[in-house]
Design an enzyme around this catalytic site. Structure first.
Site, PDB file in Angstrom:
ATOM      1  N   TYR A  53      -7.258  -8.973   6.959  1.00 40.42           N
ATOM      2  CA  TYR A  53      -6.534  -8.908   5.687  1.00 40.42           C
ATOM      3  C   TYR A  53      -7.184  -9.822   4.655  1.00 40.42           C
ATOM      4  O   TYR A  53      -7.784 -10.839   5.020  1.00 40.42           O
ATOM      5  CB  TYR A  53      -5.078  -9.332   5.886  1.00 40.42           C
ATOM      6  CG  TYR A  53      -4.210  -8.358   6.629  1.00 40.42           C
ATOM      7  CD1 TYR A  53      -4.652  -7.087   6.964  1.00 40.42           C
ATOM      8  CD2 TYR A  53      -2.918  -8.711   6.997  1.00 40.42           C
ATOM      9  CE1 TYR A  53      -3.838  -6.216   7.659  1.00 40.42           C
ATOM     10  CE2 TYR A  53      -2.083  -7.840   7.686  1.00 40.42           C
ATOM     11  CZ  TYR A  53      -2.554  -6.600   8.023  1.00 40.42           C
ATOM     12  OH  TYR A  53      -1.733  -5.721   8.699  1.00 40.42           O
ATOM     13  N   SER A 236       5.074  -0.657   7.578  1.00 35.55           N
ATOM     14  CA  SER A 236       5.233   0.364   6.539  1.00 35.55           C
ATOM     15  C   SER A 236       6.602   1.043   6.609  1.00 35.55           C
ATOM     16  O   SER A 236       6.700   2.271   6.545  1.00 35.55           O
ATOM     17  CB  SER A 236       4.116   1.411   6.626  1.00 35.55           C
ATOM     18  OG  SER A 236       3.935   2.051   5.390  1.00 35.55           O
ATOM     19  N   LEU A 243       9.256   5.558  -0.213  1.00 35.26           N
ATOM     20  CA  LEU A 243      10.715   5.612  -0.069  1.00 35.26           C
ATOM     21  C   LEU A 243      11.456   4.821  -1.139  1.00 35.26           C
ATOM     22  O   LEU A 243      12.673   4.937  -1.253  1.00 35.26           O
ATOM     23  CB  LEU A 243      11.113   5.132   1.331  1.00 35.26           C
ATOM     24  CG  LEU A 243      10.801   6.134   2.444  1.00 35.26           C
ATOM     25  CD1 LEU A 243      10.857   5.471   3.814  1.00 35.26           C
ATOM     26  CD2 LEU A 243      11.767   7.319   2.386  1.00 35.26           C
ATOM     27  N   THR A 244      10.736   4.044  -1.941  1.00 38.24           N
ATOM     28  CA  THR A 244      11.393   3.389  -3.078  1.00 38.24           C
ATOM     29  C   THR A 244      11.668   4.376  -4.204  1.00 38.24           C
ATOM     30  O   THR A 244      12.482   4.108  -5.085  1.00 38.24           O
ATOM     31  CB  THR A 244      10.524   2.253  -3.642  1.00 38.24           C
ATOM     32  OG1 THR A 244       9.356   2.811  -4.278  1.00 38.24           O
ATOM     33  CG2 THR A 244      10.097   1.296  -2.539  1.00 38.24           C
ATOM     34  N   GLY A 245      10.953   5.499  -4.203  1.00 41.73           N
ATOM     35  CA  GLY A 245      11.080   6.486  -5.266  1.00 41.73           C
ATOM     36  C   GLY A 245      10.153   6.260  -6.439  1.00 41.73           C
ATOM     37  O   GLY A 245      10.118   7.074  -7.374  1.00 41.73           O
ATOM     38  N   LYS A 246       9.354   5.193  -6.388  1.00 42.19           N
ATOM     39  CA  LYS A 246       8.563   4.851  -7.578  1.00 42.19           C
ATOM     40  C   LYS A 246       7.409   5.806  -7.842  1.00 42.19           C
ATOM     41  O   LYS A 246       6.833   5.790  -8.948  1.00 42.19           O
ATOM     42  CB  LYS A 246       8.042   3.426  -7.471  1.00 42.19           C
ATOM     43  CG  LYS A 246       7.036   3.182  -6.351  1.00 42.19           C
ATOM     44  CD  LYS A 246       6.647   1.704  -6.304  1.00 42.19           C
ATOM     45  CE  LYS A 246       5.683   1.391  -5.178  1.00 42.19           C
ATOM     46  NZ  LYS A 246       5.380  -0.069  -5.119  1.00 42.19           N
TER      47      LYS A 246
END
Length: 347
Positions: A53, A236, A243-246
């Site tokens: 990372y 994830s 799934l936030t809809g953004k």
């Protein structure tokens, strides 16, 4: 905050885990430290990272940067004992790490030492193999997965070799527990079998992708988790933000993950957006925030050890923390079950 035992170890981890893969690309060290402070204030004791990372993108120039950022926080606050820390040894093929060498007794000690140095600590609570040497069906490879080229004897020899090296690290006190990531039910049970037969640390957890949109874990792996006491660490759980809809209706917010990875690692499909619409409607009908609903649903799963979420802003972090005390009622669960039957495997 509910605490869960990490397999058969004596380590208790919070039901939610702070993910770190954006620290060093999308987040500065100062922003990362603010996230750690806020997460601990909320009762989270678990941080997950990896030697490779940050991501978005992964590059040779940034390898190890996230671990260094966490190490700076340990150095600043001297609160190592307040954190259960998980990191990962990269699997075969990661060219920017040890030239893509496979996991083996030749790489484990070096990888552990590198992580310890960057993290400014003398022990790792949970040391995970990021993906199997033999390959994995995770990351959308399930559609064409073919294990017929695998040689079982090679896999068994590798496991014996790796467990011997891991046991050396346990004896040195550098790792407390061993976990897998992006593994299968068969692979996990083989690791358990070999550990029982030749010694070495028993698998304590498995970190695989899991969300309302990605439920590969629900069958064989779920059964393995429960019977073998190997809980899931779900990564994830917001499906890379879907799934936030953004991202609905073609939206690509500035500095979002989709702005950096156009297909969200293969998750961006027409069927995914249709499925998200169904879950957004459930949230609206029940007066719930869709992010919090998706995270709270993960808590209902019987095999769950901890739910790993990441944020790039403090506002996003606060929304996620709102799921800690949210309990979904039977009506919400029933609607989610119905939506899943209508929209299975959207990517």
């Amino acid at each position: 905050m509910k605490m869960n035992r990490l397999g058969r170890t004596n380590i208790d981890v919070s039901e939610f885990c702070l993910g770190s893969m954006t620290w060093g690309t999308q987040n500065t060290a100062e922003e990362a430290h603010d996230q750690i402070d806020r997460a601990l204030d909320a009762g989270i004791n678990f941080i997950d990272t990896a030697e490779m990372y940050p991501v978005n993108p992964v590059s040779a120039e940034t390898i190890g940067r996230t671990e260094r950022i966490i190490g700076l926080w340990f150095e600043r606050d001297m609160r190592r004992g307040d954190v259960v820390l998980a990191t990962k040894h990269s699997g075969e093929g990661m060219a920017a790490v040890r030239d893509g060498a496979p996991i083996s007794s030749d790489t484990i000690a070096e990888a552990v030492e590198g992580s310890l140095r960057r993290l400014k600590t003398d022990y790792i609570d949970l040391y995970q193999f990021h993906w199997p040497n033999r390959g994995s069906y995770m990351f959308r490879k399930n559609w064409a997965y073919d294990p017929s080229g695998q040689l079982m004897l090679d896999t068994q020899n590798h496991m014996e070799d790796a467990l011997g090296a891991l046991q050396d690290e346990v004896k040195r006190g550098t790792i407390r527990a061993f976990g897998l990531s992006n593994e299968s039910a068969w692979g996990t049970t083989k690791w358990l079998e070999v550990a029982d037969r030749v010694g070495g640390p028993r698998v304590a957890s498995i970190q695989n992708e899991y969300s309302l949109l990605c439920r590969l874990y629900d069958t064989d792996l779920a059964e393995m988790s429960l019977h073998e006491e190997v809980p899931l660490l779900a990564f994830s759980p917001l499906a890379a933000g879907l799934l936030t809809g953004k991202y609905q209706n073609g939206a690509v917010p500035a500095k979002s993950r989709m702005s950096l990875s156009a297909d969200l690692g293969g998750r961006k499909t027409d069927r995914a957006f249709t499925a998200v619409d169904a879950y957004l409607e459930i949230a609206r009908e029940h007066g719930l925030d869709p992010t919090q609903m998706a995270l709270a649903w993960c808590k209902t799963r019987p095999f769950m050890g901890s739910i790993i979420f990441g944020s790039t802003t403090m506002e996003q972090l606060e929304v996620c923390l709102g799921a800690i005390d949210l309990e979904l009622d039977d009506a919400v669960i029933a609607d989610i079950d119905a939506a899943h039957r209508q929209h299975p495997m959207p990517y």
